[in-house]
Design a protein around this motif. Structure first.
Motif, PDB file in Angstrom:
ATOM      1  N   UNK A 415       0.863  -1.128  -0.038  1.00  0.00           N
ATOM      2  CA  UNK A 415       0.029  -0.051   0.078  1.00  0.00           C
ATOM      3  C   UNK A 415       0.837   1.459  -0.138  1.00  0.00           C
ATOM      4  N   UNK A 416       0.908   2.077  -1.444  1.00  0.00           N
ATOM      5  CA  UNK A 416       1.844   3.170  -1.256  1.00  0.00           C
ATOM      6  C   UNK A 416       0.865   4.574  -1.600  1.00  0.00           C
ATOM      7  N   UNK A 417       1.404   5.493  -0.991  1.00  0.00           N
ATOM      8  CA  UNK A 417       0.673   6.638  -1.119  1.00  0.00           C
ATOM      9  C   UNK A 417       1.870   7.954  -0.671  1.00  0.00           C
ATOM     10  N   UNK A 418       1.836   8.878  -1.426  1.00  0.00           N
ATOM     11  CA  UNK A 418       2.741   9.876  -1.154  1.00  0.00           C
ATOM     12  C   UNK A 418       4.093   9.574  -1.399  1.00  0.00           C
ATOM     13  N   UNK A 419       4.704   8.677  -2.154  1.00  0.00           N
ATOM     14  CA  UNK A 419       6.141   8.219  -2.184  1.00  0.00           C
ATOM     15  C   UNK A 419       6.516   7.744  -3.531  1.00  0.00           C
ATOM     16  N   UNK A 420       7.536   8.785  -3.780  1.00  0.00           N
ATOM     17  CA  UNK A 420       8.118   8.458  -4.946  1.00  0.00           C
ATOM     18  C   UNK A 420       9.683   7.407  -4.674  1.00  0.00           C
ATOM     19  N   UNK A 421      10.021   6.616  -5.405  1.00  0.00           N
ATOM     20  CA  UNK A 421      11.080   5.758  -5.143  1.00  0.00           C
ATOM     21  C   UNK A 421      12.207   6.242  -5.276  1.00  0.00           C
ATOM     22  N   UNK A 422      13.424   5.520  -4.654  1.00  0.00           N
ATOM     23  CA  UNK A 422      14.555   6.154  -4.875  1.00  0.00           C
ATOM     24  C   UNK A 422      15.493   4.775  -5.139  1.00  0.00           C
ATOM     25  N   UNK A 423      16.449   5.070  -5.965  1.00  0.00           N
ATOM     26  CA  UNK A 423      17.415   3.604  -6.643  1.00  0.00           C
ATOM     27  C   UNK A 423      18.683   3.905  -6.162  1.00  0.00           C
ATOM     28  N   UNK A 424      19.446   3.129  -5.531  1.00  0.00           N
ATOM     29  CA  UNK A 424      20.739   3.207  -5.166  1.00  0.00           C
ATOM     30  C   UNK A 424      21.563   2.745  -6.105  1.00  0.00           C
ATOM     31  N   UNK A 425      23.218   2.816  -5.821  1.00  0.00           N
ATOM     32  CA  UNK A 425      24.138   2.557  -6.929  1.00  0.00           C
ATOM     33  C   UNK A 425      23.977   1.127  -7.311  1.00  0.00           C
ATOM     34  N   UNK A 426      23.370   0.204  -6.499  1.00  0.00           N
ATOM     35  CA  UNK A 426      23.462  -1.387  -6.793  1.00  0.00           C
ATOM     36  C   UNK A 426      22.120  -1.600  -7.674  1.00  0.00           C
ATOM     37  N   UNK A 427      21.382  -0.658  -7.823  1.00  0.00           N
ATOM     38  CA  UNK A 427      19.974  -1.079  -8.307  1.00  0.00           C
ATOM     39  C   UNK A 427      19.162  -1.350  -7.373  1.00  0.00           C
ATOM     40  N   UNK A 428      19.254  -1.242  -6.069  1.00  0.00           N
ATOM     41  CA  UNK A 428      18.281  -1.481  -5.137  1.00  0.00           C
ATOM     42  C   UNK A 428      17.294  -0.395  -5.012  1.00  0.00           C
ATOM     43  N   UNK A 429      15.885  -0.551  -4.842  1.00  0.00           N
ATOM     44  CA  UNK A 429      14.882   0.571  -4.752  1.00  0.00           C
ATOM     45  C   UNK A 429      14.398   0.446  -3.552  1.00  0.00           C
ATOM     46  N   UNK A 430      14.122   1.606  -2.913  1.00  0.00           N
ATOM     47  CA  UNK A 430      13.922   2.156  -1.717  1.00  0.00           C
ATOM     48  C   UNK A 430      12.429   2.684  -1.864  1.00  0.00           C
ATOM     49  N   UNK A 431      11.464   2.608  -1.172  1.00  0.00           N
ATOM     50  CA  UNK A 431      10.254   3.176  -1.066  1.00  0.00           C
ATOM     51  C   UNK A 431       9.484   2.975   0.163  1.00  0.00           C
ATOM     52  N   UNK A 432       8.302   4.055   0.354  1.00  0.00           N
ATOM     53  CA  UNK A 432       7.710   4.115   1.742  1.00  0.00           C
ATOM     54  C   UNK A 432       6.089   3.658   1.379  1.00  0.00           C
TER      55      UNK A 432
END
Length: 511
Positions: A415-432
């Motif tokens: 369940x996502x709301x008001x979160x743009x993901x972010x990607x690190x140098x290894x290609x891992x994706x962070x999201x709220x």
């Protein structure tokens, strides 16, 4: 969060009640002092506990923390006690409605929840949980500190809010919906602790993320006190205020290499100012509706792209504010929360409540390259990972898209709301997520880490140069800034748009 599984309940009443939802007791005769020929005796209905539970993630690996959530169902009596048993060799347990547990080894564990009410009537729910072998290369991340200014707010931060990080390590975050007490907060990161450097309040709600200019100053728009503010990074004092005649909503300012500022308003078009606060130009057309989405700058800084809520997409000359072209996009749904982003080849991405759209600037107009269904994507935005793969949040979870045609490669359900993901140098994706978690998945969509930060929305994470992650979270009454340390972190991915606002300053342009 993965799809919450409704679990098959085995109701085991601990008293001599039938296995039914309601127990009916009829009191008559001598008990109520009535004769057998009187009216039918009243029926007293007594409810028993009715519960279920779910857990996330649904695909579990040994050594990975799992969140369990007990819920009572319609018709249940009031639950006063929740007791978990996680089925491991040590018979580990917990006594709360929600619980977290890390299974030590792979295998099948029988997890049990016993819910009791004030009458000591209980129901038992069991579920067999399969735990897979641990990942060959475990991903290590942990919360270092959590800082809150404790300002009372009535809602989560709007506009997919993201902190901004200065070159000296100061972190700026918002407390958006505090009314007259809404604040921009500057936090000094001391490593293992954090302290407030200063806070700034314009007296109204703040519905767009802060931006840091080339000289380190902070720029911030406000919802109803119409205008843009420049704030001194050292003291938090207002340097200048430029009026717009209309509020600034989700439009975070874009800033170019010379320090010129660009922002959209709700009713007065787009403005550009110099770093000194002098208005360079104003772009306003005859047609109504506003610019809620943050504008973005082309790679060479010569073009500003902006999307109106009526579907008009504009390419504007940054030198003088004249239109290069405008193209009518067919908006199938609301786009007020969209975060625009750009690829290295000039492809522009925007989101609506129903889809993600890729647009090519052909010099004289904008051509739709593809569109992809993505429910609720207007509260997120597109970012670019390794090998050009696209990621965007939606109401069903994080989506990975093929940049060539927009096809869905995979979806990690949450369940996502008001979160743009972010990607690190290894290609891992962070999201709220909207249930208080920060999730990290790899390029294949496999969960690497789940951090339980708060109870409600976790917003857009920002990745610092050393791989440290900062993110805001809402607990129903206040906003907290979290610092997450990532073992062997290497900063954001080397792509044209790795996170909201393109970089840690939120400028939409490489300064």
């Amino acid at each position: 969060m993965g799809e919450l599984r409704k679990l098959t309940m085995q109701i085991k009443n601990q008293m001599n009640f039938h296995k039914i939802v309601l127990a009916l007791f009829v009191f008559c005769g001598a008990f109520l002092g009535c004769s057998t020929d009187e009216k039918e005796a009243p029926i007293v209905v007594i409810a028993t506990p009715l519960v279920e539970f779910s857990y996330t993630p649904t695909e579990i690996r040994a050594g990975q923390e799992v969140s369990f959530n007990g819920r009572f169902l319609t018709g249940s009596s009031a639950i006063t006690s929740w007791v978990w048993n996680f089925g491991d060799e040590a018979q580990s347990s917990a006594a709360s409605q929600t619980a977290a547990f890390t299974f030590p080894n792979e295998g099948v564990y029988t997890v049990t929840l016993i819910a009791s009410d004030k009458n000591d009537v209980s129901s038992t729910v069991t579920y067999d949980v399969t735990v897979l072998e641990p990942l060959a290369d475990p991903f290590e991340a942990s919360v270092v500190w959590a800082y809150s200014n404790e300002t009372a707010v009535t809602n989560y931060n709007d506009g997919s809010s993201s902190p901004a990080i200065a070159d000296d390590g100061t972190v700026y975050y918002l407390e958006s919906f505090g009314g007259a007490e809404s604040r921009l907060v500057a936090v000094t990161d001391h490593g293992t602790t954090a302290t407030k450097k200063w806070d700034y309040s314009p007296g109204v709600n703040l519905r767009n993320a802060p931006t840091i200019g080339p000289d380190g100053s902070i720029y911030l728009g406000a919802w109803s006190v119409d205008g843009m503010r420049k704030i001194n990074a050292l003291t938090g004092a207002e340097v200048w205020f430029a009026t717009t005649g209309s509020g600034i909503s989700n439009s975070t300012a874009a800033i170019d290499a010379e320090g010129n500022i660009y922002v959209g308003t709700r009713a007065e078009g787009i403005f550009s100012w110099t770093a000194g606060g002098t208005e360079r130009w104003k772009f306003k057309e005859v047609t109504g509706t506003g610019y809620y989405a943050s504008p973005v700058l082309s790679a060479d800084g010569s073009t500003l792209y902006a999307l109106k809520t009526n579907g008009l997409l504009y390419a504007i000359n940054t030198a003088d504010g004249t239109a290069k072209w405008n193209e009518g996009m067919t908006l199938t749904a609301d786009a007020t929360g969209s975060s625009l982003s750009l690829d290295s080849d000039g492809t522009l991405y925007y989101t609506t409540a129903e889809e993600v759209v890729a647009v090519t600037d052909n010099g004289t107009g904008g051509t739709v390259k593809w569109s992809s269904a993505a429910e609720g994507a207007n509260s997120s935005g597109v970012v670019i990972g390794l090998d050009g793969r696209l990621y965007v949040g939606s109401s069903t979870g994080l989506m990975a898209l093929d940049p060539e045609n927009g096809s869905v490669v995979w979806t990690y359900e949450a369940a996502m709301k008001e979160s743009v993901p972010a990607v690190d140098a290894k290609g891992n994706v962070y999201f709220g997520t909207s249930d208080g978690r920060l999730l990290v998945v790899n390029q294949e969509g496999e969960l690497l880490k789940q951090l339980n930060l708060t109870t409600n929305e976790v917003h857009s994470p920002v990745i610092a140069d050393d791989g440290t992650v900062y993110v805001e979270g809402y607990n129903g009454s206040s906003i907290t800034l979290f610092k997450v340390a990532v073992e062997n972190g290497e900063g954001p991915v080397d792509s044209f748009w790795p996170m909201k606002g393109k970089n840690k300053r939120n400028t939409s342009f490489d300064l």
